[in-house]
Design a protein around this motif. Structure first.
Motif, PDB file in Angstrom:
ATOM      1  N   ARG A 180     -12.116  -1.008  -6.286  1.00 57.10           N
ATOM      2  CA  ARG A 180     -10.665  -0.970  -7.556  1.00 57.10           C
ATOM      3  C   ARG A 180     -10.127  -0.234  -6.950  1.00 57.10           C
ATOM      4  O   ARG A 180      -8.698  -0.875  -7.518  1.00 57.10           O
ATOM      5  N   ARG A 181      -9.305   0.745  -5.786  1.00 51.85           N
ATOM      6  CA  ARG A 181      -9.484   1.522  -6.195  1.00 51.85           C
ATOM      7  C   ARG A 181      -7.867   1.611  -4.819  1.00 51.85           C
ATOM      8  O   ARG A 181      -7.070   2.451  -3.968  1.00 51.85           O
ATOM      9  N   CYS A 182      -8.388   0.927  -3.917  1.00 51.60           N
ATOM     10  CA  CYS A 182      -7.981   0.016  -3.146  1.00 51.60           C
ATOM     11  C   CYS A 182      -6.794  -0.723  -2.555  1.00 51.60           C
ATOM     12  O   CYS A 182      -7.118  -2.086  -3.939  1.00 51.60           O
ATOM     13  N   PHE A 183      -5.905  -1.675  -2.290  1.00 53.43           N
ATOM     14  CA  PHE A 183      -5.059  -2.778  -2.114  1.00 53.43           C
ATOM     15  C   PHE A 183      -6.028  -3.085  -1.070  1.00 53.43           C
ATOM     16  O   PHE A 183      -6.388  -2.786  -0.147  1.00 53.43           O
ATOM     17  N   ASP A 189      -8.965   9.105  -4.849  1.00 50.77           N
ATOM     18  CA  ASP A 189      -8.366   8.933  -6.458  1.00 50.77           C
ATOM     19  C   ASP A 189      -7.568  10.319  -6.294  1.00 50.77           C
ATOM     20  O   ASP A 189      -5.502  10.035  -7.438  1.00 50.77           O
ATOM     21  N   LEU A 227       2.145   1.281  -3.725  1.00 52.01           N
ATOM     22  CA  LEU A 227       1.715   1.839  -4.877  1.00 52.01           C
ATOM     23  C   LEU A 227       1.253   3.079  -4.375  1.00 52.01           C
ATOM     24  O   LEU A 227       0.857   3.919  -4.854  1.00 52.01           O
ATOM     25  N   GLN A 228       0.830   3.995  -3.122  1.00 51.36           N
ATOM     26  CA  GLN A 228       0.360   5.010  -2.323  1.00 51.36           C
ATOM     27  C   GLN A 228      -0.845   4.633  -2.833  1.00 51.36           C
ATOM     28  O   GLN A 228      -1.956   5.873  -3.483  1.00 51.36           O
ATOM     29  N   LYS A 229      -1.889   3.475  -2.475  1.00 47.06           N
ATOM     30  CA  LYS A 229      -2.952   3.159  -2.610  1.00 47.06           C
ATOM     31  C   LYS A 229      -4.036   3.308  -0.812  1.00 47.06           C
ATOM     32  O   LYS A 229      -2.737   2.134  -0.227  1.00 47.06           O
ATOM     33  N   PRO A 230      -5.027   3.392  -1.014  1.00 40.79           N
ATOM     34  CA  PRO A 230      -5.397   3.068   0.387  1.00 40.79           C
ATOM     35  C   PRO A 230      -5.224   1.796   0.531  1.00 40.79           C
ATOM     36  O   PRO A 230      -5.476   0.850  -0.225  1.00 40.79           O
ATOM     37  N   CYS A 272       0.780  -1.599  -0.274  1.00 39.21           N
ATOM     38  CA  CYS A 272       0.144   0.364   0.139  1.00 39.21           C
ATOM     39  C   CYS A 272       0.894   0.888   0.209  1.00 39.21           C
ATOM     40  O   CYS A 272       0.797   2.477  -1.195  1.00 39.21           O
ATOM     41  N   ARG A 303       1.166  12.745  -0.741  1.00 43.47           N
ATOM     42  CA  ARG A 303       0.619  11.276  -0.717  1.00 43.47           C
ATOM     43  C   ARG A 303      -0.027  10.778   0.561  1.00 43.47           C
ATOM     44  O   ARG A 303       1.380  10.239   1.548  1.00 43.47           O
TER      45      ARG A 303
END
Length: 282
Positions: free
Chosen positions: A171-174, A134, A26-29, A23, A152
């Motif tokens: 889809r926007r999360c890990f 996003d 990837l800089q994803k939630p 996470c 971020r």
């Protein structure tokens, strides 16, 4: 690069450590699901501590709206100040209250933002945050400002699976599901909290604990945090492994059962099965 793993005070599985590090990379939630009491909230606290980062915690309730995470306009205070003749009313910015996302976006140090128990809110709540999470930016309509993240934040989102989350949000999360710890990992967790616990007591307590969890049709299985509460009570009562085993063999409920069982029907179920085991001579 790895940034998080088990510490002297907090044990995580290798899979969870990999999810946290993915996470961050990837800089994803990071969306965490799992039974209540498996340490989802604690993980965000420990991650912030490990990174030396500020922790911003947004506790979601059934009445929480996505807008509150961005900002709130305090029209009531502005009306009151207007009636009192205050000069503050001429600048609407005086009545804008930044929410947790605003605070995270404008933090001088990259923070950890915890959106806790997102499934408590209504079904539209996750969708209402899609753009902001996003793009890491949002518009303040009252002042015309554009708030954009300077860096971020690390976003941890927890869910107890009370509601399904929208596919577009997922889809926007890990994603990571925290599986319930096995006996070996539970031993490691307990030893972190109670390093002086006798091995025989812990072995017997874990046998009783897993027997309870495996009871069919339980309304609520006891969690890791409830196991720790129960052990704390056993240690406070100076309970020995022999006393605990005797209580189990006599077919009654385990000592301090209120730490593990939280519903009347679960208590009756465990008590009934214990009685049947005793009659069968087991």
């Amino acid at each position: 690069m790895a940034v998080f793993s088990s510490t002297d005070s907090y044990i995580v599985s290798d899979e969870l450590a990999l999810a946290v590090n993915a996470c961050v990379t990837l800089q994803k939630p990071l969306l965490l699901k799992g039974e209540p009491g498996t340490g989802k909230t604690r993980l965000a606290e420990e991650l912030a501590s490990a990174l030396g980062a500020p922790l911003l915690q947004w506790q979601i309730k059934s009445t929480t709206k996505a807008q509150q995470g961005l900002y709130e306009y305090d029209a009531v205070s502005r009306l009151r100040d207007s009636q009192l003749g205050s000069d503050k009313v001429h600048d609407i910015a005086n009545y804008i209250r930044p929410g947790k996302l605003w605070q995270a976006f404008t933090s001088d140090t990259r923070p950890v933002l915890l959106i806790d128990e997102i499934d408590k809110a209504d079904i539209e709540f996750p969708n209402d945050l899609l753009h902001e999470l996003d793009q890491m930016a949002f518009h303040v309509y009252e002042t015309g400002e554009q708030i954009k993240a300077m860096q971020r934040p690390i976003v941890i989102i927890t869910s107890n699976n009370e509601k399904e989350l929208p596919d577009a949000f997922l889809r926007r999360c890990f994603f990571h599901y925290i599986r319930f710890p096995d006996e070996a990992m539970l031993r490691d967790i307990v030893n972190v909290h109670f390093p002086a616990i006798q091995s025989r007591l812990l072995t017997t307590a874990l046998e009783v604990f897993f027997d309870v969890r495996e009871t069919p049709n339980l309304k609520k299985k006891p969690s890791t945090s409830e196991l720790l509460d129960w052990l704390k009570l056993l240690l406070a009562e100076d309970m020995s492994a022999e006393q605990l085993r005797d209580s189990q063999q006599k077919g009654g409920l385990m000592p301090m059962f209120g730490a593990l069982l939280k519903h009347e029907q679960d208590i009756e179920m465990v008590e009934k099965l214990a009685f049947m085991s005793r009659r069968q001579g087991r």
